[in-house]
Structures are given as structure tokens and as C-alpha cells.
Scaffold this motif. Structure first.
Motif, mmCIF file in Angstrom:
data_model
loop_
_atom_site.group_PDB
_atom_site.id
_atom_site.type_symbol
_atom_site.label_atom_id
_atom_site.label_comp_id
_atom_site.label_asym_id
_atom_site.label_seq_id
_atom_site.Cartn_x
_atom_site.Cartn_y
_atom_site.Cartn_z
ATOM 1 N N ASP A 133 -4.747 6.607 8.859
ATOM 2 C CA ASP A 133 -3.937 5.723 8.015
ATOM 3 C C ASP A 133 -4.548 5.526 6.627
ATOM 4 O OD1 ASP A 133 -2.506 5.572 10.339
ATOM 5 O OD2 ASP A 133 -2.919 3.461 10.738
ATOM 6 N N TYR B 237 0.666 4.887 1.742
ATOM 7 C CA TYR B 237 -0.027 5.560 2.838
ATOM 8 C C TYR B 237 0.220 7.064 2.776
ATOM 9 C CZ TYR B 237 -0.763 1.055 5.228
ATOM 10 O OH TYR B 237 -1.146 -0.217 5.559
ATOM 11 N N ARG C 104 -10.790 4.330 4.228
ATOM 12 C CA ARG C 104 -10.048 5.151 5.190
ATOM 13 C C ARG C 104 -9.977 6.619 4.788
ATOM 14 N NH1 ARG C 104 -4.965 1.467 7.300
ATOM 15 N NH2 ARG C 104 -6.073 -0.528 7.449
ATOM 16 N N THR D 230 -14.279 -3.143 3.062
ATOM 17 C CA THR D 230 -14.233 -3.622 4.450
ATOM 18 C C THR D 230 -12.918 -3.284 5.144
ATOM 19 O OG1 THR D 230 -13.365 -5.800 3.821
ATOM 20 C CG2 THR D 230 -15.769 -5.537 3.866
ATOM 21 N N VAL D 231 -11.869 -2.996 4.368
ATOM 22 C CA VAL D 231 -10.568 -2.710 4.983
ATOM 23 C C VAL D 231 -9.924 -1.412 4.476
ATOM 24 C CG1 VAL D 231 -10.035 -5.116 5.477
ATOM 25 C CG2 VAL D 231 -9.355 -4.149 3.274
ATOM 26 N N ASP D 232 -10.383 -0.917 3.343
ATOM 27 C CA ASP D 232 -9.722 0.232 2.720
ATOM 28 C C ASP D 232 -10.528 1.522 2.778
ATOM 29 O OD1 ASP D 232 -7.486 -1.290 1.998
ATOM 30 O OD2 ASP D 232 -8.438 -1.969 0.146
ATOM 31 N N ARG E 245 -4.969 5.059 2.773
ATOM 32 C CA ARG E 245 -4.039 4.322 1.930
ATOM 33 C C ARG E 245 -4.670 3.963 0.584
ATOM 34 N NH1 ARG E 245 -3.800 -1.605 5.016
ATOM 35 N NH2 ARG E 245 -5.800 -2.416 4.257
ATOM 36 N N ASP F 93 -11.127 -2.731 -1.349
ATOM 37 C CA ASP F 93 -12.050 -3.537 -0.555
ATOM 38 C C ASP F 93 -12.668 -2.632 0.504
ATOM 39 O OD1 ASP F 93 -13.333 -5.233 1.237
ATOM 40 O OD2 ASP F 93 -11.812 -6.809 1.074
ATOM 41 N N ARG G 42 -13.280 -8.110 -3.411
ATOM 42 C CA ARG G 42 -13.717 -9.004 -2.350
ATOM 43 C C ARG G 42 -12.727 -10.160 -2.277
ATOM 44 N NH1 ARG G 42 -19.814 -10.608 -2.142
ATOM 45 N NH2 ARG G 42 -19.885 -8.502 -1.302
ATOM 46 N N ASP G 43 -12.170 -10.360 -1.106
ATOM 47 C CA ASP G 43 -11.139 -11.384 -0.916
ATOM 48 C C ASP G 43 -9.988 -11.195 -1.904
ATOM 49 O OD1 ASP G 43 -12.674 -12.565 1.113
ATOM 50 O OD2 ASP G 43 -13.795 -13.761 -0.353
ATOM 51 N N TYR H 156 0.838 -1.204 0.000
ATOM 52 C CA TYR H 156 0.000 0.000 0.000
ATOM 53 C C TYR H 156 0.869 1.250 0.000
ATOM 54 C CZ TYR H 156 -4.088 -2.826 1.277
ATOM 55 O OH TYR H 156 -5.106 -3.745 1.278
#
Length: 483
Positions: free
Chosen positions: A454, A143, A449, A445-447, A456, A443, A217-218, A141
Motif C-alpha cells: 500500500d 496510492y 511504505r 511512522t505511518v508513511d 502512498r 511521517d 510529526r503529528d 493520499y
């Protein structure tokens, strides 16, 4: 009513058959062990932008605008086709133009739009080993503040100018690149200022902007989205006043207590479910890609927006919930004037993202009814005008579908409504089609931000997005018939 219908490409055997070809294509685009010269240039520009503090309140956007103007000049755009300016010394925009073939019947330009201001960020709020204004590469990634919103697209647009100029590419229509100030609710919005003061610089037939992108996804691409409409940002002030007094003699009508009660009610209040032409298409098509229970609920909700069981399932996902209704949330709070005095004033800012079919006065009345306390004033503090959705143009959707297939294999191209706001609204209000299209996959669910800790961007996603936007820019600026 118009329906946005974008074909769901084959998701069974055809997807499997095309996955190998897509994987080979991606391997040619991005090799983590060796960036191409063009990718190295893009990274350099990206890093330069991220490391200039363009915080909407405390940064200097002009510094970034001037730096990118120098990049445009180095790429081969003449001084006469580069403009730097804005209403305040620290709030300048940069606009550059690649000249097309011209002629009396030349089609109107294509505008590539990205904002270079960012939401404020404090190092203390980020992980100890990250600085929001230091471009950091780690674990696949990049950041830094703005890596996702919106300096990825800005740097890609600039880097792609070098590539087109180096190739000697001459489009049928002019290509305008506008990197602008104060999209993040600042006092000197660059697009608004340009349209009011230098409209000819950004007068275009079609706008490509942030707001759309691919979903992973995944770790695998699931679908690519095109943003065609967005919710309306409106801020309300909840205010309670009181004559106050000595804190040793409490009163039942305490201003802070009344405001607290009101905010609790606002926080629990659920606005009615709504669908429009874009979100109806989004949920109809996303249903085929979701887990069975969610997909079934989406289909049921589209068929019957009053289906309580379907509503419960779909709105359990915060993103989907925001796409289905107006949302309001308290974002600022102040009250009282001394530790030993009853408060004479208590107020809070409530930030609402209003569904495009509603108005600020309607939401104001609904909030007042939900609060049910006449001592709490509900005041419209600021509101942005509504803008109509952009009709999905065949030439756009066909090229997005084709290029997506070339890079990632067959997958759905799904129209979407942003729950946040973008500068596309200014163009839509003028009847100019504007779309959120990036080819940047993440994604959620995690990105998710942006505006947060943080921030990214996936490295592979960045360079694949660069290639996507390069191909899309060329496709939308060639073989164009004047309107």
C-alpha cells in the motif's frame, strides 16, 4: 575534518510567528476542493506513470520513457533535445534538456534526476481494495506502486517543464531532466549506462535527486532534509555444502541446520556504532527537535559514540539504528533437493547496507567471525563502490532554506545519510555534487511504505513538493556564475 553545519532556525516565538504566514502560503499552493490547471496536469502525468508497470523484473520501463518523451515534446522541448535509449528494448531512459542562455562562458547544467522503474508488486500482497498499478485517491493520499519511490519526483519534473515553458523561462544554465531505468537493483542501471555511453547527455555541475525530504510529526512539518551521502549496498551469499544422503539416516552436519544457525547469528549481530560528518550533523541538529529523552541521548552519542546508555536509547529506533551502523539482513533462502534426501546445498542471500567508512571485505570478515563455523562460506555476491559525501554547497543550502521558509515557515534544514541506495552515487564517484532534495513531506511512522504494501503519497505533500521543486529548479538555474 569538514563539518556540515546548517543553522537551526528559531524554533520558539519565531516559528509560531511564521506559522500563520506559512499556512497562508500553503493554502495558496493547494486547495483540496479545486486543483489548479498545473496541478491537474501534474496529477495526470503522475497517474499515467503509476499505471505503467515498470517493475524492475517484469515491467517495461521503455513504455514509461516513451510516454514521458511525448510529454516533453508536448511541453515544447524540440525533438533534438529529447533522447530515448538504453541497453535493452524494455530498459530505456528518457533525457530532455531545457536550453539556457548559452554562450562561451555558460555554466554547466543542472540535472534533475528521477528513476521510473519500481520494485515489483503483486495485487495479492496489497489491501483487497487497492491495486499497485491503479492510481487510487483515498483519504488524503495517492496510492500505487511508485507513488513515493520515485514517480512523484519524476512526474513533478515533467509537469514543471510545462510550467517553465509556458512562462517563457530561459535559465542561465541548461536544465537536464533524466528519467532512468533500473535504479531498483535491476541489471541495466540507466544512470550507469548513460554515463558510460552518452555522458554528454547528463554531464552536469549539480544533481538534484531523491533521498531527502521533509519530516512530519503529528501532521506538522518538523524539518527538511538534504541527503548528502548514503550507505553501500552489498550482497553476501552464505553457503553450506554437504555430501548428503538418505533422510532416514540423519547426520549431525546437516547443511540446512548449519545455515540456519549461521543466519540466527547474523540476525542477532550488531556492528559497531559509527558516525561520519553527515550523520554527526544530523544527530546534533535533530536532537533539538526530538522528545527530551531521545534528544539527550543523541547529544550524548555525538559527544561520545561509545556511550552505551545513549546507544541503547537511539538505536531503539530502527531508522536511527540504521544510520549508526552497518546492517545485514537475510533476504533470500534456498536449500535441499528432495523431501527424502539430506540437503547437499543450502544457501541464503544476506543484504548488507555498509557504512561508507567500511569495505565489503571488512564486513565479510566480521560476518565470518560472528558465525564462527568454517563450514559456512561467506561469499561477496555483489558490491557497489563507495562514493564520497557531497559537500553541502552554500547556493544549494541557502535556496533550500529560503524556499522551505516561504512554504512552511522557519525550520531546520538538516543533512542526512540515506540508509538505502540512490543513483546519486554514480555522480559523487565522478566528483559531481549530488543531493537528495524533494520538498515532499511524510511521517516516517505511518508513511514509510516504499517497496512495501500500500505505497502512498500524501496529496497535500505532493503538490507542496511540486511547488518547492519548481522554485528550487529556477533558483539553481538563474544568476549562476560559470565555474
Amino acid at each position: 575534518m569538514r563539518r556540515f553545519c546548517v543553522p537551526l532556525f528559531g524554533l520558539g516565538a519565531s516559528l509560531a510567528a511564521s506559522s500563520t504566514v506559512a499556512a497562508q502560503s500553503r493554502a495558496l499552493i493547494f486547495n483540496p476542493a479545486a486543483l489548479t490547471a498545473q496541478q491537474q496536469l501534474s496529477r495526470e502525468i503522475y497517474k499515467e506513470l503509476v499505471e505503467i508497470n515498470t517493475g524492475v523484473e517484469t515491467g517495461n520501463i521503455t513504455t514509461a520513457a516513451v510516454a514521458m518523451a511525448a510529454r516533453f515534446k508536448a511541453a515544447g522541448i524540440p525533438d533534438a533535445d529529447i533522447f530515448v535509449g538504453g541497453p535493452r528494448p524494455e530498459k530505456h531512459n528518457v533525457v530532455a534538456r531545457i536550453r539556457g542562455k548559452g554562450g562561451p562562458n555558460a555554466p554547466k547544467p543542472l540535472l534533475l534526476l528521477a528513476h521510473i522503474d519500481v520494485v515489483e508488486a503483486l495485487k495479492a500482497d496489497w489491501s483487497p481494495d487497492l491495486d499497485p498499478f491503479v492510481f487510487t485517491e483515498r483519504d488524503g493520499y495517492y496510492y500505487g506502486r511508485g507513488t513515493a519511490d520515485d514517480k512523484a519526483m519524476a512526474s513533478i519534473f515533467v509537469a514543471n517543464v510545462y510550467r517553465m515553458k509556458r512562462e517563457g523561462f530561459v535559465p542561465d544554465r541548461d536544465i537536464i531532466i533524466a528519467l532512468t531505468a533500473d535504479e531498483e537493483s535491476g541489471p541495466a542501471n540507466g544512470v550507469d549506462w548513460l554515463l558510460k555511453n552518452h555522458k554528454a547527455l547528463v554531464d552536469a555541475a549539480l544533481v538534484i535527486n531523491e533521498g531527502g525530504g521533509g519530516t512530519l510529526r503529528d501532521g506538522k512539518p518538523l524539518f527538511n532534509s538534504v541527503q548528502a551521502t548514503e550507505k553501500i549496498t552489498t550482497n553476501f551469499t552464505l553457503r553450506v555444502t554437504n555430501k548428503g544422503g538418505h533422510s532416514s539416516v540423519p547426520r549431525d552436519d546437516n547443511a540446512i541446520t548449519s545455515l540456519s544457525d549461521a543466519l540466527s547469528k547474523v540476525g542477532r549481530y550488531k556492528f559497531a556504532i559509527q558516525l561520519n560528518e553527515v550523520t554527526r550533523a544530523f544527530f546534533s541538529q535533530t536532537a533539538a527537535l526530538e522528545e527530551p529523552a531521545m534528544g539527550k541521548a543523541m547529544k550524548a552519542l555525538v559527544a561520545n559514540p561509545a556511550d552505551k546508555a545513549a546507544i541503547a536509547v537511539v538505536t531503539d529506533d530502527p531508522k536511527y539504528n540504521s544510520m549508526l551502523r552497518t546492517t545485514c539482513v537475510a533476504t533470500e533462502l534456498k536449500g535441499g533437493h528432495a523431501t527424502n534426501a539430506l540437503p547437499q546445498l543450502a544457501e541464503a542471500n544476506v543484504n548488507c547496507r555498509v557504512y561508507p567508512t567500511q569495505t565489503a571485505p571488512q564486513v565479510q570478515a566480521e560476518l565470518a567471525k560472528a558465525i564462527g563455523d568454517t563450514t559456512v562460506q561467506v561469499i561477496i555476491r555483489s558490491q557497489r563502490p563507495a562514493s564520497p559525501p557531497s559537500t553541502l554547497l552554500p547556493e544549494l543550502m541557502q535556496n533550500v532554506a529560503r524556499i522551505t521558509k516561504e512554504l512552511w515557515g522557519e525550520m531546520p534544514i538538516i543533512p542526512t545519510m540515506s540508509t538505502g541506495a540512490t543513483d546519486s552515487r554514480f555522480f559523487r564517484a565522478l566528483g559531481v555534487p549530488a543531493f537528495g532534495v524533494s520538498g515532499l513531506f511524510a511521517d516516517p511512522t505511518v508513511d514509510a511504505r516504499a517497496h512495501g504494501r500500500d505505497e502512498r503519497m500524501g496529496i497535500k505533500s505532493y503538490y507542496e513538493g511540486q511547488e518547492f521543486l519548481y522554485r528550487l529548479t529556477k533558483a539553481l538555474s538563474t544568476n549562476v556564475v560559470a565555474q
